[in-house]
Design a protein around this motif. Structure first.
Motif, PDB file in Angstrom:
ATOM      1  N   GLU A 198      -9.504  -1.935   0.097  1.00 39.57           N
ATOM      2  CA  GLU A 198      -8.153  -1.970   0.650  1.00 39.57           C
ATOM      3  C   GLU A 198      -7.128  -1.492  -0.383  1.00 39.57           C
ATOM      4  OE1 GLU A 198      -7.577  -5.950   1.981  1.00 39.57           O
ATOM      5  OE2 GLU A 198      -8.848  -5.720   3.769  1.00 39.57           O
ATOM      6  N   LEU A 199      -7.335  -1.865  -1.647  1.00 39.18           N
ATOM      7  CA  LEU A 199      -6.440  -1.418  -2.706  1.00 39.18           C
ATOM      8  C   LEU A 199      -6.554   0.093  -2.895  1.00 39.18           C
ATOM      9  CD1 LEU A 199      -4.436  -2.298  -4.897  1.00 39.18           C
ATOM     10  CD2 LEU A 199      -6.379  -2.582  -6.454  1.00 39.18           C
ATOM     11  N   PHE A 259      -3.042  -3.155 -18.573  1.00 41.20           N
ATOM     12  CA  PHE A 259      -2.458  -2.440 -17.430  1.00 41.20           C
ATOM     13  C   PHE A 259      -2.335  -0.940 -17.708  1.00 41.20           C
ATOM     14  CE2 PHE A 259       1.589  -1.111 -15.212  1.00 41.20           C
ATOM     15  CZ  PHE A 259       1.024  -0.994 -13.951  1.00 41.20           C
ATOM     16  N   THR A 260      -1.783  -0.575 -18.856  1.00 38.02           N
ATOM     17  CA  THR A 260      -1.649   0.831 -19.217  1.00 38.02           C
ATOM     18  C   THR A 260      -2.236   1.064 -20.605  1.00 38.02           C
ATOM     19  OG1 THR A 260       0.621   0.349 -19.951  1.00 38.02           O
ATOM     20  CG2 THR A 260       0.351   1.343 -17.778  1.00 38.02           C
ATOM     21  N   PRO A 281      -2.539  -5.746  -5.503  1.00 38.61           N
ATOM     22  CA  PRO A 281      -1.393  -5.031  -4.921  1.00 38.61           C
ATOM     23  C   PRO A 281      -0.151  -5.101  -5.808  1.00 38.61           C
ATOM     24  CG  PRO A 281      -2.532  -6.267  -3.225  1.00 38.61           C
ATOM     25  CD  PRO A 281      -3.152  -6.688  -4.524  1.00 38.61           C
ATOM     26  N   ARG A 282      -0.002  -6.188  -6.567  1.00 33.59           N
ATOM     27  CA  ARG A 282       1.142  -6.294  -7.471  1.00 33.59           C
ATOM     28  C   ARG A 282       1.085  -5.210  -8.550  1.00 33.59           C
ATOM     29  NH1 ARG A 282       2.371  -8.653 -12.332  1.00 33.59           N
ATOM     30  NH2 ARG A 282       4.542  -9.341 -12.599  1.00 33.59           N
ATOM     31  N   ASP A 283      -0.118  -4.918  -9.057  1.00 30.36           N
ATOM     32  CA  ASP A 283      -0.268  -3.836 -10.032  1.00 30.36           C
ATOM     33  C   ASP A 283       0.144  -2.496  -9.420  1.00 30.36           C
ATOM     34  OD1 ASP A 283      -1.206  -5.529 -12.000  1.00 30.36           O
ATOM     35  OD2 ASP A 283      -3.316  -5.206 -11.492  1.00 30.36           O
ATOM     36  N   GLN A 288       4.550   2.074  -9.485  1.00 29.29           N
ATOM     37  CA  GLN A 288       5.252   3.065  -8.667  1.00 29.29           C
ATOM     38  C   GLN A 288       6.078   4.037  -9.503  1.00 29.29           C
ATOM     39  OE1 GLN A 288       4.885   3.482  -5.331  1.00 29.29           O
ATOM     40  NE2 GLN A 288       3.392   1.831  -5.357  1.00 29.29           N
ATOM     41  N   ASP A 289       6.823   3.540 -10.479  1.00 32.72           N
ATOM     42  CA  ASP A 289       7.665   4.423 -11.298  1.00 32.72           C
ATOM     43  C   ASP A 289       6.813   5.412 -12.096  1.00 32.72           C
ATOM     44  OD1 ASP A 289       9.953   3.249 -10.370  1.00 32.72           O
ATOM     45  OD2 ASP A 289      10.253   1.959 -12.121  1.00 32.72           O
TER      46      ASP A 289
END
Length: 298
Positions: A198-199, A259-260, A281-283, A288-289
């Motif tokens: 789903e992600l 995360f990055t 989904p929060r990740d 987005q940016d």
């Protein structure tokens, strides 16, 4: 670049001067400029210029190249508006598909055996670069099943080149909702696998929805999202996460452990120096940016 106006500012006089757009003096000027910087401008490795199609077809392909995902690329140029550029390019594209061994031999000579062994014949591309296109050109492209990009160029002053994608159509396979070849050793339970699927689908919709002309290219080890160039490469789900590589400068990003990550100089599938790891989904929301920045730079 219809409607775009470019001005040079003068801070000392607090004034501005319009930089008037112009076309090249001759078609060869556009071709030589693009060929000299093809990887930076188009994300395509240059292979050959004015490539002869032999006595039977009696033609010359303006430029031949190989894109970031291994797809063969034909680039055709026109100084201004020319109704024949698309048909001419499609003619050469048909020739190319009938002469795969010859193209692979060229790739082997210029880029090595490994590149030649991984040519992606399922998604050959045609890029038409011209001073402008008509609405009939745009309509014609959308009716074809090949991957075609119409790119408008303009020159500003003596040292500025503008490129704008007028139309972009992907001729690859239809939408693939799940990655093929998910390793059996991933050892995830059904609930976790469903959450990752789903992600992955949400990520796919997010990247495709960033703007017009986004094409998806499926490779064995990653899925690329591109305008003219790749802006995101997504690897198959890995146990508890999705890994995305972006064309964002890690040195200009506030890196967050877990995360990055800066992968400059590190070998990995796909293209891009910034690695983003998505687990929830929060990740996806907080990435987005980064997605938008990479899309804007492509």
């Amino acid at each position: 670049m219809v409607g775009l106006k470019l001005f040079r500012t003068d801070t000392t006089k607090r004034g501005v001067t319009e930089v008037t757009p112009r076309l090249a003096e001759i078609e060869a000027d556009v071709q030589s400029l693009v060929e000299a910087h093809m990887e930076m401008l188009l994300g395509v490795r240059f292979l050959a210029s004015e490539y002869s199609t032999g006595p039977v077809h009696a033609g010359r392909i303006d430029s031949l190249g190989l894109d970031e995902n291994g797809a063969p690329v034909i680039v055709e140029y026109k100084r201004g508006v020319d109704a024949g550029v698309i048909n001419q390019g499609l003619f050469y594209l048909a020739w190319l598909m009938d002469h795969r061994a010859e193209f692979e031999h060229l790739v082997r000579d210029r880029l090595g055996a490994r590149a030649a062994a991984h040519v992606l014949w399922g998604s050959p591309r045609l890029i038409c670069i011209a001073g402008d296109f008509t609405r009939y050109d745009v309509h014609a492209v959308r009716e074809h099943r090949r991957s075609i990009d119409l790119v408008r160029y303009q020159l500003f002053g003596t040292d500025l080149l503008g490129l704008e994608t007028v139309a972009s159509v992907s001729g690859g396979s239809p939408t693939v909702r799940r990655f093929r070849g998910l390793p059996a050793a991933a050892a995830v339970d059904d609930g976790q696998r469903m959450a990752l699927d789903e992600l992955a689908q949400a990520l796919d919709e997010t990247l495709l929805g960033l703007g017009d002309g986004v094409n998806r290219v499926q490779r064995k080890t990653y899925r690329a999202y591109q305008r003219l160039r790749n802006f995101a490469c997504v690897c198959p789900p890995q146990k508890s996460k999705l890994v995305v590589y972006l064309k964002v400068d890690p040195k200009e990003t506030d890196l967050v452990p877990g995360f990055t990550r800066d992968v400059t100089g590190l070998g990995h599938h796909g293209t891009g120096d910034l690695e983003v790891r998505l687990r929830t989904p929060r990740d996806l929301d907080r990435a987005q940016d980064l997605f938008r920045a990479s899309y804007a730079a492509a």
